[in-house]
Design a protein around this motif. Structure first.
Motif, PDB file in Angstrom:
ATOM      1  N   LYS A 268       1.653   1.526 -15.788  1.00  0.00           N
ATOM      2  CA  LYS A 268       2.657   2.768 -15.786  1.00  0.00           C
ATOM      3  C   LYS A 268       3.712   2.308 -16.526  1.00  0.00           C
ATOM      4  N   ILE A 269       4.197   3.253 -17.321  1.00  0.00           N
ATOM      5  CA  ILE A 269       5.496   3.209 -18.270  1.00  0.00           C
ATOM      6  C   ILE A 269       6.447   3.725 -17.435  1.00  0.00           C
TER       7      ILE A 269
ATOM      8  N   ASP B  73       4.566   7.386 -18.940  1.00  0.00           N
ATOM      9  CA  ASP B  73       2.961   7.422 -19.412  1.00  0.00           C
ATOM     10  C   ASP B  73       2.517   6.354 -18.375  1.00  0.00           C
ATOM     11  N   GLU B  74       0.896   6.423 -18.582  1.00  0.00           N
ATOM     12  CA  GLU B  74       0.035   5.947 -17.690  1.00  0.00           C
ATOM     13  C   GLU B  74      -1.175   5.636 -18.534  1.00  0.00           C
ATOM     14  N   LEU B  75      -1.910   4.412 -17.855  1.00  0.00           N
ATOM     15  CA  LEU B  75      -3.365   3.911 -18.350  1.00  0.00           C
ATOM     16  C   LEU B  75      -3.926   3.499 -17.291  1.00  0.00           C
ATOM     17  N   VAL B  76      -5.111   4.120 -17.089  1.00  0.00           N
ATOM     18  CA  VAL B  76      -6.025   3.652 -16.055  1.00  0.00           C
ATOM     19  C   VAL B  76      -7.199   2.744 -16.576  1.00  0.00           C
TER      20      VAL B  76
ATOM     21  N   LEU C 140       3.071   5.811  -5.853  1.00  0.00           N
ATOM     22  CA  LEU C 140       2.926   5.954  -7.354  1.00  0.00           C
ATOM     23  C   LEU C 140       1.549   6.614  -7.745  1.00  0.00           C
ATOM     24  N   SER C 141       0.738   7.061  -6.653  1.00  0.00           N
ATOM     25  CA  SER C 141      -0.408   7.637  -6.881  1.00  0.00           C
ATOM     26  C   SER C 141      -1.686   6.818  -7.511  1.00  0.00           C
ATOM     27  N   ILE C 142      -1.425   5.546  -7.282  1.00  0.00           N
ATOM     28  CA  ILE C 142      -2.442   4.748  -7.842  1.00  0.00           C
ATOM     29  C   ILE C 142      -3.935   5.081  -7.087  1.00  0.00           C
ATOM     30  N   ARG C 143      -5.094   5.551  -8.052  1.00  0.00           N
ATOM     31  CA  ARG C 143      -6.184   5.769  -7.626  1.00  0.00           C
ATOM     32  C   ARG C 143      -7.429   4.762  -8.069  1.00  0.00           C
TER      33      ARG C 143
ATOM     34  N   PRO D 234       0.935  -1.255  -0.140  1.00  0.00           N
ATOM     35  CA  PRO D 234       0.052   0.029   0.114  1.00  0.00           C
ATOM     36  C   PRO D 234       0.916   1.444  -0.058  1.00  0.00           C
ATOM     37  N   ASP D 235       2.006   1.150   0.521  1.00  0.00           N
ATOM     38  CA  ASP D 235       2.883   2.493   0.598  1.00  0.00           C
ATOM     39  C   ASP D 235       3.484   2.788  -0.541  1.00  0.00           C
ATOM     40  N   LEU D 236       3.531   1.726  -1.516  1.00  0.00           N
ATOM     41  CA  LEU D 236       4.520   1.890  -2.777  1.00  0.00           C
ATOM     42  C   LEU D 236       3.129   2.156  -3.574  1.00  0.00           C
ATOM     43  N   ALA D 237       2.077   1.769  -3.630  1.00  0.00           N
ATOM     44  CA  ALA D 237       0.968   2.319  -4.409  1.00  0.00           C
ATOM     45  C   ALA D 237       0.563   3.831  -4.004  1.00  0.00           C
ATOM     46  N   GLN D 238       0.687   4.086  -2.913  1.00  0.00           N
ATOM     47  CA  GLN D 238       0.272   5.663  -2.822  1.00  0.00           C
ATOM     48  C   GLN D 238       1.590   6.412  -3.265  1.00  0.00           C
TER      49      GLN D 238
END
Length: 113
Positions: free
Chosen positions: A84-85, A93-96, A75-78, A69-73
């Motif tokens: 993420k590239i 780059d990013e694709l959600v 990396l700003s994972i919403r 969870p800390d890494l996800a945070q």
């Protein structure tokens, strides 16, 4: 973390993630959750791309956002899935979302293939 075979490599620690970034020019990171239906739906498509000769220069990694969870945070994972590239250690780059065509386009753009 030398890549001897193709495929998607689980990243189970922040240290492993940092090593992946340091040792690979282009990294595709799949941020997923085990309970996420769209993550499960797109996983076989990502696995196919990870074994595609066209994307041989991409290191495919994945993190379970509930396990890190800390890494996800950081990396700003919403939302999941988020792809993420990273090029030379920097996010480029990013694709959600689980969009197969957009995922392929993201990889093509990252590799210039």
């Amino acid at each position: 973390m030398l890549r001897l075979t193709r495929g998607i490599f689980p990243t189970n620690s922040v240290e492993a993630w940092k090593e992946a970034l340091e040792k690979n020019k282009v990294v595709m990171l799949d941020c997923f959750a085990t309970w996420c239906g769209p993550c499960k739906a797109i996983a076989p498509i990502l696995a196919k791309h990870s074994n595609d000769e066209q994307f041989k220069d991409v290191f495919f990694a994945k993190i379970d956002v509930d396990q890190l969870p800390d890494l996800a945070q950081d990396l700003s994972i919403r939302a999941m899935p988020t792809f993420k590239i990273f090029t030379n250690g920097e996010q480029t780059d990013e694709l959600v979302g689980a969009n197969p065509n957009a995922l392929q386009a993201l990889l093509v753009k990252a590799t210039g293939a």
